[in-house]
Design an enzyme around this catalytic site. Sequence first.
Site, short mmCIF file in Angstrom:
data_model
loop_
_atom_site.label_atom_id
_atom_site.label_comp_id
_atom_site.label_asym_id
_atom_site.label_seq_id
_atom_site.Cartn_x
_atom_site.Cartn_y
_atom_site.Cartn_z
N ILE A 111 0.96 -1.17 0.15
CA ILE A 111 0.07 -0.04 -0.06
C ILE A 111 0.96 1.20 0.10
CG2 ILE A 111 -0.25 0.45 2.45
CD1 ILE A 111 -3.34 0.34 -0.08
N ARG A 124 -14.89 -4.40 8.08
CA ARG A 124 -16.03 -3.90 8.92
C ARG A 124 -17.34 -4.52 8.57
NH1 ARG A 124 -16.67 2.24 8.54
NH2 ARG A 124 -17.70 2.04 10.48
N LEU A 213 0.96 1.49 -16.16
CA LEU A 213 1.95 0.70 -16.71
C LEU A 213 3.37 1.31 -16.18
CD1 LEU A 213 3.53 -1.94 -17.79
CD2 LEU A 213 3.40 -0.73 -19.99
N ARG A 223 9.83 -4.12 -6.04
CA ARG A 223 9.44 -5.24 -5.45
C ARG A 223 9.75 -6.71 -6.06
NH1 ARG A 223 8.62 -3.02 -0.26
NH2 ARG A 223 7.40 -1.18 -0.42
C1 LIG Z 1 13.55 -2.75 0.09
C2 LIG Z 1 12.73 -1.61 0.64
C3 LIG Z 1 12.72 -1.33 1.94
C4 LIG Z 1 11.76 -0.32 2.47
N1 LIG Z 1 12.07 -0.04 3.79
C5 LIG Z 1 11.01 0.89 4.11
C6 LIG Z 1 11.00 1.22 5.89
O1 LIG Z 1 12.01 0.72 6.63
N2 LIG Z 1 10.08 2.12 6.25
C7 LIG Z 1 9.53 2.64 5.49
O2 LIG Z 1 8.60 3.44 5.80
N3 LIG Z 1 9.31 2.43 4.02
C8 LIG Z 1 10.21 1.47 3.41
N4 LIG Z 1 10.07 1.05 2.20
C9 LIG Z 1 8.91 1.65 1.34
C10 LIG Z 1 9.52 2.77 0.45
O3 LIG Z 1 10.19 3.81 1.27
C11 LIG Z 1 8.68 3.44 -0.41
O4 LIG Z 1 7.60 4.25 0.03
C12 LIG Z 1 7.86 2.41 -1.22
O5 LIG Z 1 8.97 1.68 -2.07
C13 LIG Z 1 6.95 3.27 -2.31
O6 LIG Z 1 7.74 3.69 -3.26
P1 LIG Z 1 7.26 5.24 -3.96
O7 LIG Z 1 7.00 6.03 -3.00
O8 LIG Z 1 8.31 5.54 -5.03
O9 LIG Z 1 6.04 4.70 -4.72
P2 LIG Z 1 4.59 5.25 -5.01
O10 LIG Z 1 4.04 5.99 -3.99
O11 LIG Z 1 4.06 4.59 -5.98
O12 LIG Z 1 5.02 6.68 -5.81
C14 LIG Z 1 5.73 6.93 -7.14
C15 LIG Z 1 6.62 8.15 -7.28
O13 LIG Z 1 5.63 9.15 -7.30
C16 LIG Z 1 6.16 10.35 -6.58
N5 LIG Z 1 5.10 10.60 -5.52
C17 LIG Z 1 4.23 9.83 -5.28
N6 LIG Z 1 3.60 10.44 -4.25
C18 LIG Z 1 4.26 11.55 -3.74
C19 LIG Z 1 4.16 12.71 -2.63
N7 LIG Z 1 3.04 12.62 -1.92
N8 LIG Z 1 5.07 13.58 -2.90
C20 LIG Z 1 5.99 13.62 -3.72
N9 LIG Z 1 6.20 12.48 -4.38
C21 LIG Z 1 5.23 11.84 -4.72
C22 LIG Z 1 7.40 9.89 -6.21
O14 LIG Z 1 8.24 10.38 -7.28
C23 LIG Z 1 7.75 8.35 -6.15
O15 LIG Z 1 8.85 7.68 -6.23
C24 LIG Z 1 10.84 0.16 1.46
C25 LIG Z 1 10.97 -0.12 0.31
C26 LIG Z 1 11.69 -1.13 -0.33
C27 LIG Z 1 11.42 -1.56 -1.58
#
Ligand SMILES: Cc1cc2nc3c(=O)[nH]c(=O)nc-3n(C[C@H](O)[C@H](O)[C@H](O)COP(=O)(O)OP(=O)(O)OC[C@H]3O[C@@H](n4cnc5c(N)ncnc54)[C@H](O)[C@@H]3O)c2cc1C
Length: 301
Positions: A111, A124, A213, A223
């Site tokens: 999520i 719920r 995509l 992942r």
């Molecule tokens: C190996 C691994 C270890 C991890 N360990 C941890 C951990 O210890 N603790 C933890 O909390 N999380 C952890 N995560 C989660 C990680 O920090 C990201 O939250 C998660 O991978 C989602 O990535 P994302 O935000 O790029 O993806 P998405 O939410 O799909 O976002 C895609 C892209 O859209 C942009 N974006 C989306 N929403 C926003 C926003 N609100 N503001 C600015 N830009 C935005 C960004 O460029 C982002 O890269 C881990 C992830 C991985 C793969």
Amino acid sequence: MPLTPDQQAEVDAQRAQAQPTLRAVSPGMEKHLYTAIPVLDHGFVRVIDYMGDDAAICQAARVSYGKGTKSVQNDEGLIRYLMRHWHSTPFEMCEVKLHVKLPVFVARQWIRHRTANVNEYSARYSILDREFYIPAPEHLAAQSVVNNQGRGAALEGEEAARVLEILKTDANRAYDHYEAMISQDGQLGLARELARMNLPANIYTQWYWKVDLHNLLHFLRLRADAHAQYEIRVYADAICKVVADWVPFAYKAFEDYRMGGATMSATALDCVRRMLKGEDVTQENSGMSKGEWREFIDTLG
Ligand SMILES: Cc1cc2nc3c(=O)[nH]c(=O)nc-3n(C[C@H](O)[C@H](O)[C@H](O)COP(=O)(O)OP(=O)(O)OC[C@H]3O[C@@H](n4cnc5c(N)ncnc54)[C@H](O)[C@@H]3O)c2cc1C
């Protein structure tokens, strides 16, 4: 078994109804539509719907009136160009809607990918099934001693048996209490939205997950990576196979530039250039920290 006979009959009925369409159709994706791909012990991934194909990416990139296809070779070259240069919006023109059944602790990681649309099974309103993820013995790994976020060798013998026993007993006891708390037969009658708080994180939930995509490939990059936790990686691996059938050119480019490729810092690139000139480059004279150097050497293989 991920699907009951009734659920399988519903899937078969959906697959038996074909309709003519003027929309882009991906033959590789049609074979996946509605079918459940088993993941973990009770989970699955199913394609519910999709929009677009490789040609649709080219159509969007060329802002074309027709199908966008010049020739198959041209399309593949264009898709590789778009991927190589991070020209990402044409990939956003394709979408997929998945039905995923997954343990709650995997859902918590999933999520975090905010660029998708999600609708989750309501605990719920509905009663959760007595289904818990219990790792196969080979995945019952010890805590890694080198990586706080990783696993070491698999537990064996008595330790493995004891852990499995704890997981099963705790899950079943929590579920027995859940059932007792929601029971309406002159008993406790607690609201479902409250009784669920007692359930463990290995219980299964389900959701519909719709994503474009570009953002799906970002999810898969993170992942399906070897560093991702096994239990989410197996879902990503299953989705990778679906995407490879859906948009074969885009997936090939993704495998090449993202999954198999590497990003280097300016310092690392400078080290590569010095190495190519025959210089003896070491961590001490590289300008990199020990960790960076280790990853750099790993990248070079
Ligand atoms: C190996 C691994 C270890 C991890 N360990 C941890 C951990 O210890 N603790 C933890 O909390 N999380 C952890 N995560 C989660 C990680 O920090 C990201 O939250 C998660 O991978 C989602 O990535 P994302 O935000 O790029 O993806 P998405 O939410 O799909 O976002 C895609 C892209 O859209 C942009 N974006 C989306 N929403 C926003 C926003 N609100 N503001 C600015 N830009 C935005 C960004 O460029 C982002 O890269 C881990 C992830 C991985 C793969």
